[in-house]
Design a protein around this motif. Structure first.
Motif, PDB file in Angstrom:
ATOM      1  N   GLY A   1      35.695 -39.144  96.830  1.00  0.00           N
ATOM      2  CA  GLY A   1      35.658 -38.392  98.442  1.00  0.00           C
ATOM      3  C   GLY A   1      36.139 -39.112  99.355  1.00  0.00           C
ATOM      4  N   ILE A   2      35.626 -39.225 100.532  1.00  0.00           N
ATOM      5  CA  ILE A   2      36.073 -39.953 101.575  1.00  0.00           C
ATOM      6  C   ILE A   2      36.613 -41.410 101.266  1.00  0.00           C
ATOM      7  N   MET A   3      36.204 -42.208 100.501  1.00  0.00           N
ATOM      8  CA  MET A   3      36.541 -43.449 100.197  1.00  0.00           C
ATOM      9  C   MET A   3      37.989 -43.449  99.522  1.00  0.00           C
ATOM     10  N   LYS A   4      38.475 -42.320  99.290  1.00  0.00           N
ATOM     11  CA  LYS A   4      39.732 -42.568  98.438  1.00  0.00           C
ATOM     12  C   LYS A   4      40.862 -43.036  99.554  1.00  0.00           C
ATOM     13  N   TYR A   5      40.339 -42.872 100.653  1.00  0.00           N
ATOM     14  CA  TYR A   5      41.374 -43.126 102.264  1.00  0.00           C
ATOM     15  C   TYR A   5      41.342 -44.913 102.113  1.00  0.00           C
ATOM     16  N   ILE A   6      40.348 -45.408 101.554  1.00  0.00           N
ATOM     17  CA  ILE A   6      40.478 -46.897 101.839  1.00  0.00           C
ATOM     18  C   ILE A   6      41.121 -47.747 100.703  1.00  0.00           C
TER      19      ILE A   6
ATOM     20  N   PRO B   1      44.481 -44.642 107.576  1.00  0.00           N
ATOM     21  CA  PRO B   1      43.365 -43.445 107.535  1.00  0.00           C
ATOM     22  C   PRO B   1      42.058 -43.881 107.924  1.00  0.00           C
ATOM     23  N   ALA B   2      41.487 -45.111 107.480  1.00  0.00           N
ATOM     24  CA  ALA B   2      40.191 -45.570 107.742  1.00  0.00           C
ATOM     25  C   ALA B   2      39.756 -45.462 108.941  1.00  0.00           C
TER      26      ALA B   2
ATOM     27  N   ASP C   1      41.206 -53.690 101.618  1.00  0.00           N
ATOM     28  CA  ASP C   1      39.767 -53.254 102.357  1.00  0.00           C
ATOM     29  C   ASP C   1      38.731 -53.142 101.275  1.00  0.00           C
TER      30      ASP C   1
ATOM     31  N   ARG D   1      37.263 -56.414 100.525  1.00  0.00           N
ATOM     32  CA  ARG D   1      36.456 -56.718 101.840  1.00  0.00           C
ATOM     33  C   ARG D   1      35.223 -56.103 101.868  1.00  0.00           C
ATOM     34  N   PHE D   2      35.101 -54.809 101.353  1.00  0.00           N
ATOM     35  CA  PHE D   2      33.826 -54.053 101.541  1.00  0.00           C
ATOM     36  C   PHE D   2      32.833 -54.588 100.413  1.00  0.00           C
TER      37      PHE D   2
ATOM     38  N   LEU E   1      46.927 -39.037 104.301  1.00  0.00           N
ATOM     39  CA  LEU E   1      47.499 -39.675 103.699  1.00  0.00           C
ATOM     40  C   LEU E   1      48.926 -40.105 104.237  1.00  0.00           C
TER      41      LEU E   1
ATOM     42  N   PHE F   1      35.736 -50.814 107.575  1.00  0.00           N
ATOM     43  CA  PHE F   1      36.495 -50.945 106.434  1.00  0.00           C
ATOM     44  C   PHE F   1      37.739 -52.032 106.623  1.00  0.00           C
TER      45      PHE F   1
ATOM     46  N   VAL G   1      27.989 -47.407 100.296  1.00  0.00           N
ATOM     47  CA  VAL G   1      27.983 -46.212 101.097  1.00  0.00           C
ATOM     48  C   VAL G   1      28.550 -45.090 100.211  1.00  0.00           C
ATOM     49  N   GLU G   2      28.463 -43.802 100.849  1.00  0.00           N
ATOM     50  CA  GLU G   2      29.024 -42.567 100.472  1.00  0.00           C
ATOM     51  C   GLU G   2      30.352 -42.672  99.765  1.00  0.00           C
TER      52      GLU G   2
ATOM     53  N   ASN H   1      32.033 -43.206 108.086  1.00  0.00           N
ATOM     54  CA  ASN H   1      31.557 -43.558 106.965  1.00  0.00           C
ATOM     55  C   ASN H   1      31.061 -44.874 106.577  1.00  0.00           C
TER      56      ASN H   1
ATOM     57  N   MET I   1      29.043 -33.559 100.346  1.00  0.00           N
ATOM     58  CA  MET I   1      29.996 -34.532 100.529  1.00  0.00           C
ATOM     59  C   MET I   1      30.518 -34.562 101.987  1.00  0.00           C
TER      60      MET I   1
ATOM     61  N   VAL J   1      45.775 -45.659  97.509  1.00  0.00           N
ATOM     62  CA  VAL J   1      45.129 -45.033  98.423  1.00  0.00           C
ATOM     63  C   VAL J   1      45.353 -43.384  98.028  1.00  0.00           C
ATOM     64  N   GLY J   2      44.244 -42.628  98.203  1.00  0.00           N
ATOM     65  CA  GLY J   2      44.342 -41.315  97.690  1.00  0.00           C
ATOM     66  C   GLY J   2      44.075 -40.940  96.410  1.00  0.00           C
TER      67      GLY J   2
ATOM     68  N   ILE K   1      37.852 -41.841 109.752  1.00  0.00           N
ATOM     69  CA  ILE K   1      37.056 -41.089 108.855  1.00  0.00           C
ATOM     70  C   ILE K   1      35.614 -41.270 109.105  1.00  0.00           C
TER      71      ILE K   1
END
Lengths: 622, 226
Positions: free
Chosen positions: B11-16, A17-18, B20, B23-24, A12, A253, B87-88, A23, A1, B56-57, A21
């Motif tokens: 994972g990293i997508m929890k910040y989106i 935050p986007a 958004d 939109r993704f 957070l 994003f 995406v991942e 990706n 990951m 988010v989170g 990061i």
């Protein structure tokens, strides 16, 4: 990951935050063991601004198309994260690898506007790289500057190991090859820089010294090594239809300023407006083939999924294949529900027809940029637009249903008088009157027309005919804005006209940086140390701090701004050769003072000097 | 034709954030070449609706969205095309054709189940399982919810359908997630902390939505099982 450089707690806590990061779709992740060179490409402003810049996307895709290179993106951490990174000593990182910038081979910073200069220092500071190029150790990245501001790099020369002057597509491969070769040979940082200085377009400022006369003007430049070039000639792509283009641009994003596919239809401009730097430094104009652009459009819409496409150039109406290209796009995009966002086109029957096909006429507005209020002053600045053309365009547009018009002017242009300023209100009024004459009462949407008149303050830029001109003081600027407002208030249709003007403080500072020399650098460093950052964001601009820094550093603002230069004064940027010659610019400066217009490149070649590049419009110009 | 897409977000997508993510997916649907239906007008948009926004989170193994398409070959092809456009951190779990009269995803939501996974240690509670049971068997479960208008006293009891430990470092729950009575897992955890007199900071556990349910004749079934 995927790992993140920032902890979950921080991510957070910060706004968006986007931004930090990576990706994103089409971002490139490589295996660090597989590459020879790691390049951090930075736009020194917040993510949403930086991600909207085409130049970075071009270089990013070019670098990553090379197997041995991994290019990552870096943007200015916003003020909230900036604070946390300082407190916790977190080094600035690349978005793709999330690894520190200081561990990479290069840090490239694009310089698109002067007001980003303190952000350069923030990037270096957070990356834990010394501010001054001469204080960087062997293991530090090579810091490169590029972009339009490098046409006078002197105010920030101390902070860069080298500048790449001109278009990035041509010499980067050679520069990186030399870097790897030097490293393999066990060469030092100094060895690399000396070799790099031999590559066309590359300027290594620490190898040159600037000497001044007692009156403060430039006396001469001394170079440290005999083999160094005296002038640095800009790099240029001769065939823009056969070069790198980002067919898979990174898709953010979060919503960014330019959230769409961007098609660069041409580089350069035929117009030669005398205040415009881009119109000179990107000469000659070079068109990209329409068939190539059609293919790009289809591929890029597919690879990004964007719902909008826009054309990019300095003057799209001058693109000879515009009709053909737009017809294709309207057809291809309409089928896929893709919006076309049009750049400012010259307002005529053709462009209005196109606009009515792609925009909601009721909601969109038309833009005219007369830049000056009277025909006399428009002749001085060589802006070909006449009042007759503007009013005719406006009448056509009003008949077509448009009711909103935006007008752009500049205040403080050379030779400007009260009549010229009065002319701004008068022209705005005539356009409003044209609406009432053209559109019968029963057909008026909401019964009214909306004119938004905006003024910015004129800032003389290097490599323009106005590089000799005196710039106004802040007080003069504000008085002119007041006169403009008064002039508009006295018009018959003043209720239909809204007036906006630009900040004056920041324009003065931009004027210092634009024509500054190496003595300005300590002021920038001091202002940064006292908390100046994100100067282009009015809510963070600290004018009082800046003024105090100039005073404390003993640097006189007026020397760089209001002072009129003599014809033969040596400028700090004279060592750069952008094709356009000093003789041509001086000739234009004289013609400006006499109010004589010069024909554009299409009509008649003016012998500006860009012909030496032997490409674009030049070989065929009459 | 109405299509329901189930996906995970981790994972990293929890910040989106939610907007958004929309939109993704709009861009992903274009990249996947899906013949999606658009609204009318000068700025047409894809007909798309999400079951519920995910904060988010938070992570999820049971997110849903509905789209309308004009044509398609098969749900397998559509899933394969969407897989290519991800995406991942976002995975397409299923693609289902809905009956024409199906309610939209958002209106269908009745409940959701969550896993609250402690990040770095176990929950600081002796006999977590017993305490959760005792907590749930109270007559009322009071919770003071802060809103823009001030504090509102709620009783969570009715809306907690299931609550149990899953080892010493995880808590599972199924709660009301309908638009009228939505209970956030953090609310339950806060109420439990007051009850058990312990402190468990919100940042110390990861919330993972496990599934989103609709009410089918009095029984909770996953949203893609209609």
């Amino acid at each position: 990951m995927r790992k993140t450089a920032l902890s979950e707690e921080i991510l957070l806590q910060v706004e968006k935050p986007a931004r930090y990061i990576g990706n994103e779709v089409n971002s490139v992740v490589k295996n660090r063991e597989d590459v020879a060179v790691r390049f951090a490409m930075c736009f020194p402003d917040v993510y949403e601004i930086g991600m909207s810049h085409l130049g970075i996307q071009i270089l990013y895709s070019m670098f990553n198309s090379w197997e041995d290179v991994w290019c990552e993106r870096v943007y200015s951490p916003w003020v909230d994260l900036d604070r946390i990174m300082r407190q916790q000593n977190i080094p600035l990182f690349g978005l793709e690898s999330q690894e520190p910038v200081k561990d990479m081979d290069f840090l490239g910073i694009t310089l698109q506007y002067e007001m980003c200069y303190t952000n350069i220092l923030q990037i270096l500071d957070l990356a834990q790289i010394p501010f001054l190029a001469t204080e960087r150790g062997e293991d530090m990245p090579i810091v490169i500057g590029g972009g339009p501001c490098t046409y006078n790099p002197e105010p920030i020369a101390d902070f860069f190991d080298l500048f790449y002057i001109g278009e990035g597509e041509t010499q980067y491969r050679r520069l990186l090859d030399w870097y790897v070769e030097n490293r393999t040979q066990g060469g030092t940082r100094q060895d690399f820089l000396r070799g790099a200085a031999q590559i066309p377009g590359i300027y290594v400022p620490q190898f040159y010294e600037e000497m001044y006369y007692e009156d403060g003007t430039v006396k001469e430049r001394r170079k440290r090594y005999e083999e160094l070039p005296d002038t640095i000639r800009k790099e240029i792509v001769t065939d823009v239809s056969d070069t790198y283009y980002p067919l898979k641009p990174v898709v953010p994003f979060i919503k960014v300023t330019q959230d769409r596919v961007v098609l660069e239809i041409q580089r350069g401009c035929i117009r030669g407006c005398r205040f415009c730097q881009a119109g000179q430094i990107y000469r000659p104009v070079r068109e990209r083939d329409a068939d190539v652009l059609k293919r790009y459009a289809v591929e890029m819409l597919q690879s990004t999924g964007h719902e909008e496409i826009s054309l990019s150039s300095l003057s799209s109406s001058d693109y000879s294949q515009l009709n053909e290209l737009l017809e294709f796009l309207i057809e291809a995009c309409g089928r896929k529900h893709v919006n076309i966002s049009l750049p400012s086109l010259r307002i005529d029957a053709f462009s209005l027809d196109v606009m009515s096909k792609v925009q909601d006429v009721k909601k969109s507005s038309l833009t005219f940029a007369p830049e000056a209020g009277s025909q006399r002053l428009r002749d001085v600045i060589n802006k070909g637009l006449t009042e007759e053309v503007i009013l005719k365009g406006a009448a056509l547009a009003f008949e077509g249903g448009w009711t909103r018009v935006k007008l752009y002017f500049m205040l403080g242009l050379p030779t400007e008088t009260e009549e010229d300023i009065w002319g701004i209100g008068e022209l705005s009024n005539k356009i409003a009157a044209t609406f009432f004459e053209t559109v019968p009462k029963d057909k008026r949407v909401n019964g009214k027309v909306q004119i938004v008149t905006s003024t910015s303050f004129f800032i003389p830029k290097p490599f323009t005919p106005f590089q000799w001109a005196s710039m106004c003081t802040k007080e003069e600027f504000l008085e002119k804005a007041y006169q403009t407002k008064k002039g508009i208030m006295e018009q018959l249709n003043q209720k239909s006209i809204k007036y906006n003007w630009h900040e004056a403080d920041v324009s003065v500072l931009e004027g210092v940086f634009a024509r500054g020399d190496r003595r300005v650098a300590p002021v920038i460093l001091e202002a940064y140390r006292r908390g100046c950052l994100f100067d282009s964001w009015s809510e963070y601009y600290k004018n009082d701090v800046w003024l105090k820094c100039f005073e404390d550093c003993g640097v006189d603002i007026g020397f760089y701004t209001t002072r009129e230069r003599s014809d033969d004064e040596r400028f700090p940027w004279d060592f750069i050769d952008c094709g356009v010659t000093r003789q041509f610019l001086l000739r234009e400066w004289k013609k400006a003072q006499e109010g004589i217009v010069s024909p554009n490149c299409q009509t008649q070649c003016q012998g500006c000097g860009a012909g030496t590049f032997q490409c674009g419009i030049c070989p065929t110009a009459s | 034709m109405k299509i329901r897409i189930k996906f995970s977000k981790y994972g990293i997508m929890k910040y989106i954030g939610h907007l958004d993510m929309m939109r993704f997916f709009q861009k992903a649907i274009r990249r996947a070449g899906i013949d999606v239906k658009y609204s009318e007008g000068f700025s047409p948009h894809q007909i798309m609706s999400f079951a519920a926004p995910l904060g988010v989170g938070m992570e999820s193994r049971g997110e849903y969205m509905d789209i309308e398409v004009l044509s398609m070959t098969s749900t397998q092809d559509m899933k394969a095309a969407l897989d290519q456009a991800m995406v991942e951190g976002v995975e397409i779990l299923s693609v289902t054709v809905l009956p024409d009269n199906a309610k939209n995803a958002m209106a269908s939501v009745a409940a959701a189940s969550y896993l609250l996974q402690k990040k770095e240690s176990d929950y600081p509670v002796d006999d977590l399982s017993g305490k959760l049971q005792a907590f749930l068997s109270q007559e009322t479960i009071p919770y003071a919810k802060e809103t823009k208008k001030g504090v509102v006293e709620l009783d969570l009891k009715e809306g907690i359908y299931e609550l149990a430990s899953d080892g010493p470092d995880a808590v599972r729950m199924t709660v009301n997630a309908s638009s009228s009575g939505n209970i956030k897992p953090g609310m339950v955890m806060d109420a439990f902390c007051s009850f058990a007199d312990v402190e468990i900071p919100a940042g110390s556990y990861q919330i993972i939505k496990l599934e989103t349910y609709t009410d089918l004749a009095g029984e909770f079934v996953p949203l893609d099982a209609v």
